[in-house]
Design an enzyme around this catalytic site. Structure first.
Site, PDB file in Angstrom:
ATOM      1  N   ASP A 231       0.852  -1.184   0.000  1.00 50.33           N
ATOM      2  CA  ASP A 231       0.000   0.000   0.000  1.00 50.33           C
ATOM      3  C   ASP A 231       0.892   1.239   0.000  1.00 50.33           C
ATOM      4  O   ASP A 231       1.820   1.352   0.807  1.00 50.33           O
ATOM      5  CB  ASP A 231      -0.908  -0.004   1.237  1.00 50.33           C
ATOM      6  CG  ASP A 231      -1.992   1.052   1.160  1.00 50.33           C
ATOM      7  OD1 ASP A 231      -3.106   0.722   0.731  1.00 50.33           O
ATOM      8  OD2 ASP A 231      -1.707   2.209   1.545  1.00 50.33           O
TER       9      ASP A 231
ATOM     10  N   ASP B 105      -4.726   2.498  -4.063  1.00 50.40           N
ATOM     11  CA  ASP B 105      -3.253   2.481  -4.017  1.00 50.40           C
ATOM     12  C   ASP B 105      -2.728   1.185  -3.422  1.00 50.40           C
ATOM     13  O   ASP B 105      -1.611   1.136  -2.913  1.00 50.40           O
ATOM     14  CB  ASP B 105      -2.740   3.678  -3.215  1.00 50.40           C
ATOM     15  CG  ASP B 105      -3.267   3.687  -1.780  1.00 50.40           C
ATOM     16  OD1 ASP B 105      -4.312   3.047  -1.521  1.00 50.40           O
ATOM     17  OD2 ASP B 105      -2.640   4.333  -0.922  1.00 50.40           O
TER      18      ASP B 105
END
Length: 331
Positions: free
Chosen positions: A213, A256
């Site tokens: 992430d 993301d």
């Protein structure tokens, strides 16, 4: 390369919505035309043939599982059988001068919908061969008109097969790839996670999963705009794609967050790859960092959800440390 059956089965649903009923309708129409041509006194042999043909068409319309098994598992068997039946039916309804002599085009088109270019060419060749055989048996001869139709049949097979191949490639790209990063998308990844876990369980193999992430991604979007955020995601995706090994499944899970599924990979190797990815992303993306975690089957989870949750929790614990901690060491 992903398995083509993912697309073939979706195309089969289109085929299945049209062809079974259409098959029954054109057999009935052929029977009516034959009866009309014979002035309501058809030959017993032709009536017997159409009774068989109607029974076959009705059975395939009613029994969905049998239909799916034959079309998906034995396409050339059912394709060849139907082409022969169709040729006999065309012969009984006027041959090359009858109203059904170009129905082979639909056979080729429907076959191409489910299968590939090679299959379409083979079916085109079979249709042309059967059509030529029919006109010779009926004594019509290979006239200029018939030769042009034979060439047209095979040309149509090339044309429709090529179009279907392009459509299949585009559909596959849209269905399983993330359009921004060119990694696999979440849907495809989760299907492969289930498949790879089943394989690992059956063959007693390790399977590791890395979750990554991007740190502070929302703040970067707010500060520099979404276009810059997209560029960061593309850069991170490129690093992940470059480090993924043959057989690994690298995907953008959403936003993301990225994932890598690694068959035949134990904890030690997963930890090494995880750390390498973090370092390479930091070096290649102007200081952008990622938090990461990994989990390994069967130690950390035996089901798709539990394995993913285990890796996700490790990643979130690292994210709390602002992305400064590397992947946890192996036990």
């Amino acid at each position: 390369m992903p398995n083509q059956s993912f697309i073939s089965k979706s195309h089969y649903r289109l085929y299945d919505a049209i062809v079974p009923l259409f098959r029954l309708v054109y057999v009935v129409l052929m029977l009516l035309v034959m009866v009309y041509r014979d002035e309501l006194r058809p030959h017993p042999g032709s009536l017997g043939f159409f009774a068989l043909y109607l029974g076959y068409a009705t059975a395939l319309l009613v029994f969905k599982k049998v239909r799916a098994y034959l079309v998906l598992r034995h396409p050339f068997l059912i394709g060849s059988f139907e082409t022969v039946l169709l040729t006999i039916g065309v012969g009984y309804t006027g041959g090359s001068h009858g109203p059904f002599h170009l129905i082979y085009l639909l056979v080729i088109a429907f076959f191409a919908i489910v299968h590939n270019l090679k299959a379409s060419l083979l079916m085109g060749g079979l249709c042309a061969l059967c059509y030529a055989g029919m006109v010779l048996v009926l004594g019509e001869g290979l006239t200029y008109h018939v030769v042009i139709e034979l060439i047209f049949l095979f040309s149509f097979a090339i044309f429709i097969g090529s179009i279907n191949q392009r459509i299949s490639q585009y559909t596959m790209k849209m269905a399983i790839y993330d359009q921004l990063t060119s990694l696999y998308n979440r849907q495809y990844f989760y299907g492969e996670l289930q498949n790879k876990l089943a394989f690992a369980e059956k063959n007693q193999r390790n399977l590791s999963l890395i979750v990554l992430d991007v740190n502070d991604f929302k703040q970067m979007n707010d500060r520099h705009g979404h276009l810059q955020g997209d560029r960061i995601l593309v850069q991170v995706g490129a690093v992940i794609r470059g480090q993924a090994r043959a057989g690994d499944i690298a995907a953008r899970y959403g936003g993301d967050e990225f994932v890598i599924l690694m068959p035949n990979t134990d904890k030690a190797k997963a930890s090494q790859l995880c750390s390498q990815l973090q370092a390479l992303i930091r070096e290649s993306s102007a200081g952008v960092t990622v938090s990461a975690g990994f989990a390994t089957y069967p130690n950390d989870g035996v089901a798709p959800d539990s394995l993913f949750h285990a890796a996700d929790m490790v990643m979130y614990r690292e994210k709390q440390a602002k992305g400064q901690m590397a992947c946890p060491p192996t036990d």
